[in-house]
Enzyme design. Structure first.
Site, mmCIF file in Angstrom:
data_model
loop_
_atom_site.group_PDB
_atom_site.id
_atom_site.type_symbol
_atom_site.label_atom_id
_atom_site.label_comp_id
_atom_site.label_asym_id
_atom_site.label_seq_id
_atom_site.Cartn_x
_atom_site.Cartn_y
_atom_site.Cartn_z
ATOM 1 N N GLY A 116 -13.076 3.334 -2.250
ATOM 2 C CA GLY A 116 -12.177 2.151 -2.044
ATOM 3 C C GLY A 116 -11.083 2.644 -0.992
ATOM 4 N N LYS A 117 -10.438 1.576 -0.402
ATOM 5 C CA LYS A 117 -9.304 1.653 0.079
ATOM 6 C C LYS A 117 -8.293 0.356 0.474
ATOM 7 C CE LYS A 117 -7.282 5.318 2.582
ATOM 8 N NZ LYS A 117 -7.475 6.498 2.368
ATOM 9 N N GLY A 118 -7.080 0.511 0.724
ATOM 10 C CA GLY A 118 -6.532 -0.832 0.950
ATOM 11 C C GLY A 118 -5.344 -0.482 2.012
#
Ligand code: NAD
Length: 415
Positions: A104-106
């Site tokens: 994931g990444k944000g």
């Protein structure tokens, strides 16, 4: 078509890897796209009383092998395309490192250098609130990335805990040690890099006590990697940061340079050294080169002059695909980012495990487990590279993609 955006590049790399795997087309289609992309627009009250609107993203590439995992960056240039690419790369990194995670990444589009601590705290708490519906210790576990740090994670953890009504340390990693952070996390990426570099030198038959090294980027990864390599007998002859580099063929004391940088803000001007540009540093006649600063440092234009036999990627994406081919053709060993800097997320995993158990390990225990995990992953990737006669990067992708594909296959397609 030449891939241009980070996500197009990530897809292109995936497409290359799957040529070596016998995947059902439907499974490959699932793995090529993120499982979830959340875009949020949210207001923050600024110090001058005005209300400013921000845009942020959280992308979960996969949760097939476990919860999504990946950092949150604050930067004016954040785009959904970039966050999608970074989420996919996190998926492969977690898979290569045999962690029970997806990727994931944000990110939030903002300029943290122009914001006060109060504004950053309010931005973090509101962004954490906006993405709360999809994050959690069993679903998606953020961490620091560019321009976010342990304090950001403390605010994140506190905000999430306020919503759930109970302290929840395991919702993010990279926290201060006082709030469930792990001992050894700060050094983990540099320590993992050192372990990978020593293994790579061994493959090339180079004695670390006779090896020379140049390190580009003297931040968390570069500086810790450098002094730990020096502890193993490697002679560090050149170092650099954004302001330039220093060169001393007889060897530098990496810890003392770090002290100097702490006092002056840069490695430039360290006594008894020759100034050197970041470009020239990459082309020095050294055994080991560690690009630990930026993407695309080694490219078509300079790769012919890069002389190192072993290149260990501290940074994410420091070698372009074109340069990669040139290095492979001349027999250089490139330890790819997903493996070389995978020590960071590995100790983030240890932090999460400790938080879930509320039982904390000594630094020696963390370091010993990190060593075991790095050596196992390095060995598996090297074996694939040798068996399939491919580069370590392709081998790492083969291993990573195969593991996720197997998980999807075994779980089956719901419903
Ligand atoms: P950092 O901010 O601590 O250090 C970056 C260093 O690079 C600084 O010394 C900076 O001066 C230098 N730099 C910036 N621009 C440069 C330029 N043009 N030329 C030469 N040096 C330049 O960052 P970090 O945490 O050490 O991360 C470095 C790289 O490693 C990034 O690509 C990051 O994504 C990657 N990485 C970091 C971790 C981690 O745990 N910190 C984990 C995995 C990957």
């Amino acid at each position: 078509m030449v891939p241009r955006t980070p996500y197009e590049i990530a897809v292109e790399q995936f497409n290359t890897a799957i040529k070596y795997l016998d995947l059902a087309p439907g499974i490959a289609d699932v793995m090529r796209v993120p499982r979830r992309e959340l875009t949020v627009h949210f207001p923050v009250k600024m110090d001058d009383g005005s209300i400013q609107l921000f845009t942020g993203y959280r992308v979960q590439h996969s949760q097939d092998c476990g919860p999504a995992k990946g950092g949150i960056r604050y930067h004016p240039d954040v785009t959904l395309d970039e966050v999608k690419a970074l989420a996919m790369w996190m998926c492969w990194k977690c898979s290569v490192m045999n962690l029970p995670y997806g990727g994931g990444k944000g990110g939030v589009i903002c300029n943290p250098k122009k914001m006060s601590q109060g504004e950053l705290e309010r931005l973090t708490r509101r962004f954490a609130t906006e993405i709360t519906p999809i994050i959690g210790p069993q679903s998606d576990i953020p961490a620091p990335d560019v321009n976010t740090n342990p304090q950001t994670m403390a605010w994140f953890m506190d905000t999430y805990s306020m919503h759930t009504g109970a302290p929840c340390f395991a919702v993010v990693t990279g926290k201060p040690v006082e709030l469930g952070g792990s001992l050894g996390r700060t050094e983990a990426t540099g320590r993992g890099l050192m372990i990978a570099a020593l293994e790579a030198l061994k493959v090339k038959g180079i004695d670390p006590h006779k090896a020379t090294a140049a390190v580009q980027g003297y931040g968390n990864v570069g500086s810790i990697g450098a002094y730990l390599l020096q502890d193993e007998g490697v002679k560090i002859v050149a170092l650099s940061d954004s302001q330039g580099g220093i060169y001393r063929p007889s060897g530098l004391d990496a810890r003392d340079v770090l002290r100097f940088k702490g006092e002056t803000g840069t490695v430039v001007g360290y006594p008894d050294t020759t100034p050197i540009s970041n470009e020239d540093l990459l082309e020095l006649p050294v055994d080991l080169l560690v690009p630990a600063a930026l993407e695309k440092a080694i490219h078509e234009g300079n790769v012919a002059r890069v002389k190192a036999q072993v290149i260990v990627e501290g940074a994410n994406g420091p070698t372009t695909p074109e340069a990669d081919q040139v290095l492979a053709a001349r027999g250089a060993l490139v330890v790819p980012d997903v493996l070389a800097n995978g020590g960071g997320v590995t100790v983030s995993y240890f932090e999460w495990v400790q938080d879930l158990q509320s039982y904390f390990w000594t630094e020696e225990e963390v370091n010993a487990r990190l060593r075991r995990q790095m050596l196992a992953s390095f060995g598996e990737v090297l074996r694939i590279a040798q068996d399939r006669k491919v580069t370590m990067r392709t081998a790492a992708y083969i291993k990573a993609v195969a593991r996720v594909a197997k998980a999807i296959e075994l779980r089956g397609i719901y419903p």
